[in-house]
Design a protein around this motif. Structure first.
Motif, PDB file in Angstrom:
ATOM      1  N   ALA A 313     -15.545   7.051   2.932  1.00 18.76           N
ATOM      2  CA  ALA A 313     -15.556   6.023   0.663  1.00 18.76           C
ATOM      3  C   ALA A 313     -13.797   5.626   0.988  1.00 18.76           C
ATOM      4  O   ALA A 313     -14.463   4.858   0.083  1.00 18.76           O
ATOM      5  CB  ALA A 313     -16.586   7.457   0.477  1.00 18.76           C
ATOM      6  N   TRP A 314     -13.138   7.191   0.725  1.00 16.56           N
ATOM      7  CA  TRP A 314     -12.408   6.307   0.058  1.00 16.56           C
ATOM      8  C   TRP A 314     -11.574   5.629   1.507  1.00 16.56           C
ATOM      9  O   TRP A 314     -10.930   4.870   0.738  1.00 16.56           O
ATOM     10  CB  TRP A 314     -10.863   7.572   0.507  1.00 16.56           C
ATOM     11  N   ALA A 315     -11.966   5.718   2.572  1.00 16.13           N
ATOM     12  CA  ALA A 315     -11.512   4.809   3.778  1.00 16.13           C
ATOM     13  C   ALA A 315     -11.459   3.060   3.734  1.00 16.13           C
ATOM     14  O   ALA A 315     -10.482   2.226   4.280  1.00 16.13           O
ATOM     15  CB  ALA A 315     -11.555   5.433   5.224  1.00 16.13           C
ATOM     16  N   LEU A 316     -12.781   2.900   2.971  1.00 10.46           N
ATOM     17  CA  LEU A 316     -12.898   1.466   2.515  1.00 10.46           C
ATOM     18  C   LEU A 316     -12.295   0.926   2.277  1.00 10.46           C
ATOM     19  O   LEU A 316     -11.863  -0.229   2.514  1.00 10.46           O
ATOM     20  CB  LEU A 316     -14.385   1.654   2.791  1.00 10.46           C
ATOM     21  N   PRO A 317     -11.591   1.233   1.133  1.00 11.14           N
ATOM     22  CA  PRO A 317     -10.551   0.890   0.021  1.00 11.14           C
ATOM     23  C   PRO A 317      -9.606   0.689   0.316  1.00 11.14           C
ATOM     24  O   PRO A 317      -8.328   0.538  -0.331  1.00 11.14           O
ATOM     25  CB  PRO A 317     -11.447   0.752  -1.656  1.00 11.14           C
ATOM     26  N   GLY A 318      -9.108   2.002   0.752  1.00 10.98           N
ATOM     27  CA  GLY A 318      -8.269   2.603   1.058  1.00 10.98           C
ATOM     28  C   GLY A 318      -7.502   2.446   1.961  1.00 10.98           C
ATOM     29  O   GLY A 318      -6.078   2.202   1.740  1.00 10.98           O
ATOM     30  N   GLY A 319      -8.153   2.145   2.995  1.00 14.99           N
ATOM     31  CA  GLY A 319      -7.383   1.314   4.005  1.00 14.99           C
ATOM     32  C   GLY A 319      -6.637  -0.635   3.318  1.00 14.99           C
ATOM     33  O   GLY A 319      -5.924  -0.534   4.154  1.00 14.99           O
ATOM     34  N   ALA A 320      -7.598  -1.293   2.958  1.00 13.19           N
ATOM     35  CA  ALA A 320      -6.676  -2.529   2.830  1.00 13.19           C
ATOM     36  C   ALA A 320      -5.313  -1.588   1.695  1.00 13.19           C
ATOM     37  O   ALA A 320      -5.071  -2.607   1.587  1.00 13.19           O
ATOM     38  CB  ALA A 320      -7.545  -2.590   1.722  1.00 13.19           C
ATOM     39  N   GLY A 321      -5.578  -0.812   0.715  1.00 13.55           N
ATOM     40  CA  GLY A 321      -4.148  -0.299   0.113  1.00 13.55           C
ATOM     41  C   GLY A 321      -3.016  -0.067   0.507  1.00 13.55           C
ATOM     42  O   GLY A 321      -2.721  -0.579   0.126  1.00 13.55           O
ATOM     43  N   VAL A 322      -3.783   0.729   1.569  1.00  9.08           N
ATOM     44  CA  VAL A 322      -2.520   1.027   2.914  1.00  9.08           C
ATOM     45  C   VAL A 322      -1.547  -0.413   3.102  1.00  9.08           C
ATOM     46  O   VAL A 322      -0.622  -0.252   2.659  1.00  9.08           O
ATOM     47  CB  VAL A 322      -3.256   2.074   3.862  1.00  9.08           C
ATOM     48  N   PHE A 323      -2.578  -1.602   3.514  1.00  9.95           N
ATOM     49  CA  PHE A 323      -2.080  -3.169   3.656  1.00  9.95           C
ATOM     50  C   PHE A 323      -1.649  -3.290   2.871  1.00  9.95           C
ATOM     51  O   PHE A 323      -0.539  -4.118   3.383  1.00  9.95           O
ATOM     52  CB  PHE A 323      -3.991  -3.156   4.675  1.00  9.95           C
ATOM     53  N   LEU A 324      -2.172  -3.084   1.596  1.00 10.43           N
ATOM     54  CA  LEU A 324      -1.579  -4.367   1.006  1.00 10.43           C
ATOM     55  C   LEU A 324      -0.026  -3.811   0.302  1.00 10.43           C
ATOM     56  O   LEU A 324       0.872  -5.098   0.127  1.00 10.43           O
ATOM     57  CB  LEU A 324      -2.137  -4.652  -0.657  1.00 10.43           C
ATOM     58  N   LEU A 325      -0.229  -2.126   0.204  1.00 10.22           N
ATOM     59  CA  LEU A 325       1.454  -2.247   0.126  1.00 10.22           C
ATOM     60  C   LEU A 325       2.244  -2.058   1.262  1.00 10.22           C
ATOM     61  O   LEU A 325       3.758  -2.493   0.934  1.00 10.22           O
ATOM     62  CB  LEU A 325       1.186  -0.537   0.088  1.00 10.22           C
ATOM     63  N   ALA A 326       1.695  -1.833   2.756  1.00  9.95           N
ATOM     64  CA  ALA A 326       3.013  -2.054   3.190  1.00  9.95           C
ATOM     65  C   ALA A 326       3.334  -3.662   3.904  1.00  9.95           C
ATOM     66  O   ALA A 326       4.161  -4.448   3.645  1.00  9.95           O
ATOM     67  CB  ALA A 326       2.461  -1.447   5.212  1.00  9.95           C
ATOM     68  N   ALA A 327       2.361  -4.414   3.249  1.00 10.34           N
ATOM     69  CA  ALA A 327       2.705  -6.086   3.175  1.00 10.34           C
ATOM     70  C   ALA A 327       3.926  -6.296   2.395  1.00 10.34           C
ATOM     71  O   ALA A 327       5.107  -6.317   2.567  1.00 10.34           O
ATOM     72  CB  ALA A 327       1.915  -7.102   2.575  1.00 10.34           C
ATOM     73  N   ALA A 328       3.580  -5.777   1.160  1.00 13.99           N
ATOM     74  CA  ALA A 328       4.764  -5.515  -0.491  1.00 13.99           C
ATOM     75  C   ALA A 328       5.940  -5.071   0.786  1.00 13.99           C
ATOM     76  O   ALA A 328       7.221  -5.914   0.325  1.00 13.99           O
ATOM     77  CB  ALA A 328       3.946  -5.137  -1.244  1.00 13.99           C
ATOM     78  N   ALA A 329       6.518  -3.643   0.799  1.00 12.13           N
ATOM     79  CA  ALA A 329       6.854  -3.254   1.220  1.00 12.13           C
ATOM     80  C   ALA A 329       8.022  -4.010   2.427  1.00 12.13           C
ATOM     81  O   ALA A 329       9.172  -3.790   2.504  1.00 12.13           O
ATOM     82  CB  ALA A 329       6.589  -1.983   2.282  1.00 12.13           C
ATOM     83  N   ILE A 330       7.416  -4.686   3.519  1.00 11.20           N
ATOM     84  CA  ILE A 330       8.284  -5.850   4.295  1.00 11.20           C
ATOM     85  C   ILE A 330       8.665  -7.377   3.394  1.00 11.20           C
ATOM     86  O   ILE A 330       9.852  -7.457   3.654  1.00 11.20           O
ATOM     87  CB  ILE A 330       6.615  -6.327   5.326  1.00 11.20           C
ATOM     88  N   LEU A 331       7.712  -7.615   2.730  1.00  9.88           N
ATOM     89  CA  LEU A 331       8.539  -8.434   2.135  1.00  9.88           C
ATOM     90  C   LEU A 331       9.548  -8.819   1.711  1.00  9.88           C
ATOM     91  O   LEU A 331      11.042  -8.733   1.440  1.00  9.88           O
ATOM     92  CB  LEU A 331       7.308  -8.734   0.810  1.00  9.88           C
ATOM     93  N   LEU A 332       9.822  -7.035   0.187  1.00 12.80           N
ATOM     94  CA  LEU A 332      10.882  -6.175  -0.237  1.00 12.80           C
ATOM     95  C   LEU A 332      11.546  -6.352   0.711  1.00 12.80           C
ATOM     96  O   LEU A 332      13.690  -6.758   0.683  1.00 12.80           O
ATOM     97  CB  LEU A 332      10.173  -5.476  -0.248  1.00 12.80           C
ATOM     98  N   ARG A 333      11.860  -5.719   2.356  1.00 15.34           N
ATOM     99  CA  ARG A 333      12.783  -5.421   2.811  1.00 15.34           C
ATOM    100  C   ARG A 333      13.227  -7.315   3.446  1.00 15.34           C
ATOM    101  O   ARG A 333      14.040  -7.479   3.850  1.00 15.34           O
ATOM    102  CB  ARG A 333      12.502  -4.757   4.518  1.00 15.34           C
ATOM    103  N   VAL A 334      12.299  -8.081   3.638  1.00 14.18           N
ATOM    104  CA  VAL A 334      12.878  -9.317   4.464  1.00 14.18           C
ATOM    105  C   VAL A 334      13.745 -10.170   2.921  1.00 14.18           C
ATOM    106  O   VAL A 334      14.092 -11.132   3.289  1.00 14.18           O
ATOM    107  CB  VAL A 334      12.173 -10.153   5.090  1.00 14.18           C
ATOM    108  N   GLY A 335      13.973  -9.764   1.699  1.00 10.29           N
ATOM    109  CA  GLY A 335      14.681 -10.189   0.859  1.00 10.29           C
ATOM    110  C   GLY A 335      13.515 -11.303  -0.340  1.00 10.29           C
ATOM    111  O   GLY A 335      13.867 -11.834  -0.769  1.00 10.29           O
TER     112      GLY A 335
END
Length: 391
Positions: A313-335
């Motif tokens: 039940a957590w994995a359903l939205p939680g996986g998408a949440g992990v994905f979005l946070l990783a995407a945000a971290a990548i954008l921060l790392r590339v400036g």
């Protein structure tokens, strides 16, 4: 072996190599779905991290040496054979069945063989690169040998002890990359590197579609199943858009602008490290979607008003949440400045797992798909909403 240039692109040999990972990622989802508990989910992420390391090793190698040449292609075939065995072992890596070989040991030995083949291939491909050879020796001593010993030790254990020892092995391996340094490693073609990692994200998304199909396999096709399938696909389309419209181009552009050690460091941080939670987020989402489709399709055991429970039940939205946070971290790392919707949406989806057991499974999937779609389209793309933080 033939060295690559700045304009090198992904070869058919590398696409063939990636086919093994389609199956491997599917097996990781099956591993977690077989025993949907917090410990098994952690164990699944450990196995995914090990598989990811195997894939990354040859993504780096294929960036500096053409993968479709005789020497390296022969190595790739050998590695594919070993990884096929690894993939077959994944479902029983924490619950070895009776009879046959000791599956955890088979998994570890094959993993070690892949890492060794990678180091040997790099060694042979660069006979005159003293800096790289020095780094390869440090990598073998600090980032390959100690984790392999831990993995061997863990293969003799079971339950939480095995998972925790293997988790320690992954931590030592990943930290070891920073300790050994980046001297000698290089990214010859930013375009190839970005394309290569974009393709593995596509493979993970494709695995999620397969997982949805497996979730309703054996059950009759019904209206709710059709609606859930479309909602699941819409959710994956939202994740696809985040990556290919917000992340991929920005990362490749920044990688191209850098040179030498700065380019290598960015490749390591953005692609080797931060792409792992991207893929992990997709795998967790596929676990939730598979469970939801099974729940909706199995009308004999579950009613349409019944919600998902437990870790899935957590994995359903939680996986998408992990994905979005990783995407945000990548954008921060590339400036780049990530969209505020990514920074807010990621934690919100992680927290939404607590609400999924309160609503019917179909409603949870529909709400999640609609929410991600609104978030993604409202967030725009890097050219529209993201200012440059650093040159």
């Amino acid at each position: 072996m033939i060295a690559t240039g700045e304009d090198h692109r992904v070869t058919p040999a590398e696409l063939f190599f990636d086919l093994v990972f389609v199956y491997a990622i599917t097996q990781v989802t099956a591993l977690m779905a077989d025993d949907p508990s917090a410990l098994r989910m952690l164990g699944g992420m450990v196995v995914l991290a090990l598989l990811w390391w195997c894939w990354c090793c040859f993504a780096w190698l294929g960036n500096v040496v053409r993968a479709d040449t005789g020497g390296l292609f022969s190595v790739l075939l050998a590695v594919m054979a070993v990884l096929m065995i690894v993939s077959l072992a994944v479902p029983e890596v924490y619950a070895d069945g009776e009879g046959g070989l000791h599956v955890p040991l088979v998994f570890v030995l094959c993993y070690g063989a892949v890492r060794l083949l990678h180091l040997l291939s790099y060694w042979v491909s660069s006979p005159d690169d003293a800096a790289l050879r020095s780094t390869l020796r440090r990598t073998a001593l600090l980032s390959v040998a100690p984790p392999f010993v831990l993995l061997l030790a863990g293969s003799t254990l079971s339950g939480a002890a095995q998972v925790l020892v293997w988790l320690a092995a992954v931590a030592v391996d990943y930290v070891g990359i920073y300790v050994t340094g980046s001297s000698g490693w290089r990214v010859s073609s930013p375009g190839h590197f970005a394309e290569r990692h974009g393709l593995i994200v596509m493979i993970a998304l494709g695995e999620s579609i397969i997982a949805m199909g497996f979730g309703m396999r054996g059950f009759p096709l019904s209206g709710p199943v059709l609606i859930a399938s479309v909602a699941g696909l819409l959710l994956l389309a939202g994740l696809w858009r985040v990556y290919f419209r917000m992340v991929n181009e920005a990362a490749e552009h920044r990688l191209t602008a850098l040179r030498d050690g700065a380019r290598t460091a960015l490749g390591r941080d953005v692609y080797t490290f931060l792409h792992l939670p991207l893929v992990a987020g997709i795998v967790l989402t596929s676990l939730g979607e598979k469970a939801a489709l099974h729940h909706i399709a199995d009308e004999h055991h579950y009613g349409l008003s019944e919600p998902l429970h437990g870790i899935v039940a957590w994995a359903l939205p939680g996986g998408a949440g992990v994905f979005l946070l990783a995407a945000a971290a990548i954008l921060l790392r590339v400036g780049r400045r990530p969209s505020p919707l990514l920074l807010v949406g990621g934690p919100a989806l992680l927290a939404a797992g607590a609400l999924v057991p309160l609503v019917p499974a179909l409603a949870a999937l529909l709400l999640l798909a609609a929410g991600v779609t609104v978030l993604v389209f409202a967030g725009g793309g890097p050219r529209e909403r993201h200012g440059v933080v650093a040159a």
